[in-house]
Design a protein around this motif. Structure first.
Motif, PDB file in Angstrom:
ATOM      1  N   ASP A   1      10.308   8.170   5.916  1.00 63.09           N
ATOM      2  CA  ASP A   1      11.149   7.693   7.012  1.00 63.09           C
ATOM      3  C   ASP A   1      10.294   6.715   7.815  1.00 63.09           C
ATOM      4  O   ASP A   1       9.355   7.122   8.516  1.00 63.09           O
ATOM      5  N   ALA A   2      10.620   5.417   7.736  1.00 60.92           N
ATOM      6  CA  ALA A   2       9.775   4.391   8.339  1.00 60.92           C
ATOM      7  C   ALA A   2       9.640   4.558   9.846  1.00 60.92           C
ATOM      8  O   ALA A   2       8.548   4.390  10.408  1.00 60.92           O
ATOM      9  N   GLN A   3      10.728   4.889  10.508  1.00 56.03           N
ATOM     10  CA  GLN A   3      10.689   5.020  11.967  1.00 56.03           C
ATOM     11  C   GLN A   3       9.801   6.191  12.392  1.00 56.03           C
ATOM     12  O   GLN A   3       8.979   6.077  13.301  1.00 56.03           O
TER      13      GLN A   3
ATOM     14  N   PHE B   1       5.942   6.231  14.368  1.00 54.69           N
ATOM     15  CA  PHE B   1       5.630   7.086  15.518  1.00 54.69           C
ATOM     16  C   PHE B   1       4.361   7.894  15.258  1.00 54.69           C
ATOM     17  O   PHE B   1       3.474   8.007  16.117  1.00 54.69           O
ATOM     18  N   LEU B   2       4.242   8.444  14.053  1.00 51.91           N
ATOM     19  CA  LEU B   2       3.064   9.241  13.713  1.00 51.91           C
ATOM     20  C   LEU B   2       1.796   8.376  13.676  1.00 51.91           C
ATOM     21  O   LEU B   2       0.723   8.803  14.110  1.00 51.91           O
TER      22      LEU B   2
ATOM     23  N   VAL C   1       4.596  -0.088   6.825  1.00 47.28           N
ATOM     24  CA  VAL C   1       4.726   0.111   8.268  1.00 47.28           C
ATOM     25  C   VAL C   1       3.320   0.202   8.855  1.00 47.28           C
ATOM     26  O   VAL C   1       2.390   0.679   8.204  1.00 47.28           O
ATOM     27  N   THR C   2       3.158  -0.308  10.071  1.00 51.77           N
ATOM     28  CA  THR C   2       1.887  -0.182  10.789  1.00 51.77           C
ATOM     29  C   THR C   2       2.153   0.402  12.163  1.00 51.77           C
ATOM     30  O   THR C   2       3.296   0.437  12.639  1.00 51.77           O
ATOM     31  N   ALA C   3       1.092   0.822  12.818  1.00 61.99           N
ATOM     32  CA  ALA C   3       1.244   1.409  14.147  1.00 61.99           C
ATOM     33  C   ALA C   3       1.665   0.372  15.180  1.00 61.99           C
ATOM     34  O   ALA C   3       2.321   0.694  16.164  1.00 61.99           O
TER      35      ALA C   3
END
Length: 317
Positions: free
Chosen positions: A85-87, A91-92, A117-119
């Protein structure tokens, strides 16, 4: 025997005695020089050995902590079915770098090199690929071979635009197959902070190197080099040759021409316990010679005075 004959014998014996006296002084000087030099060098090796062991333990402990943190993160990134889950993943990742301040960014990457995905990326943003990045390719090969954490060659981060050391952790499915890679960029200043306050003599440096002869970090960095050349080329000096020939031993000492300084160096190294990295401390041999000469020059001066006095007595006699 005539008087002239006695004088000849006396003169010959005196000359032999003088020659023997000079020989003994020269022999003493040579033995004293060798022993005092070996003692001085052994003392410096002991000092550098302590520094190298402390550096190895500090870095090994730090990397182990990061690996455990990345392992916990990897367990949360995928759901029970192994889906992403990209969203939630973003967040993590954001929460992770808030806790680990020396990791300015972290990303989740597919095996083909596509960053998912990145932070710090905006939701839904088009992200680059690192498929052709040699550092990523090398790390992927290491992870595919079973390594859990790959400490890769330094590079300029695609997102933070700073020199970082990529730490890549493999996410695996229930069968142990590599499915994703977590990439965290550690600032170059972090490993340097472990030894920048260490009592390093002038000209002495400490560093961390991979088994493929690439530097991971070094302190201090020479002022006249570009980081691109410094970290982008494999080392070729005496330490590289020694480590390959000896099959990367746990610790050791070697001396010879260094890759960076280009002069005769003394290297003391210690291999990290759980990672294919070697921590080393190096100092110019000229440093040890200067320390040695500072301690023995008064002795040499005394020997020269004694030899001059002995020669004067010999000539007078």
């Amino acid at each position: 025997m005539s008087i002239n004959g006695n004088e000849y014998l006396s003169t010959r014996n005196l000359r032999l005695g003088g020659s023997l006296f000079a020989f003994l002084f020269i022999a003493f000087g040579l033995v004293f020089s060798w022993q005092s030099w070996q003692t001085e060098k052994a003392g410096e090796i002991q000092h550098l050995s302590v520094l190298s062991e402390l550096g190895e333990k500090a870095l090994g402990s730090y990397f182990s902590q990061i690996e455990r943190a990345l392992d916990l993160l990897s367990r949360d990134l995928l759901d029970n079915d192994g889906e992403l889950d990209a969203q939630r993943a973003q967040f993590l990742l954001q929460r992770f770098i808030e806790v680990h301040a020396k990791l300015p960014d972290i990303a989740l990457v597919r095996l083909d090199g596509q960053i998912l995905v990145t932070a710090k990326s905006a939701p839904g943003a088009a992200l680059p690929s690192v498929a052709k990045e040699p550092s990523f390719i090398q790390s992927r090969e290491e992870l595919l071979k079973g390594q859990t954490l790959s400490i890769a060659r330094p590079l300029i981060g695609l997102v933070v635009k700073e020199w970082v050391i990529p730490l890549r952790y493999g996410i695996r499915d229930k069968r142990g197959n590599l499915v994703f890679i977590i990439t965290a960029g550690m600032l170059l200043s972090k490993p340097q902070s472990f030894w920048e306050n260490a009592p390093l003599p002038e000209g002495t440096a400490a560093g961390l190197r991979r088994d493929d002869d690439y530097l991971v970090s070094r302190y201090p960095i020479p002022n006249d080099v570009e980081l691109k050349n410094f970290y982008g080329k494999p080392l070729t000096g005496v330490l590289s040759q020694h480590l390959r020939r000896a099959q990367y031993p746990v610790s050791g000492v070697v001396e010879g021409t260094g890759s960076v300084a280009g002069s005769d160096q003394l290297f003391v190294y210690h291999r990290l316990s759980h990672y294919p990295l070697t921590f080393f401390v190096t100092t110019p041999l000229s440093n040890i010679r200067a320390q040695w000469w500072g301690k023995v020059r008064s002795s040499y001066l005394l020997v020269l005075v004694l030899m001059a006095g002995g020669f004067s007595i010999y000539r007078w006699t």
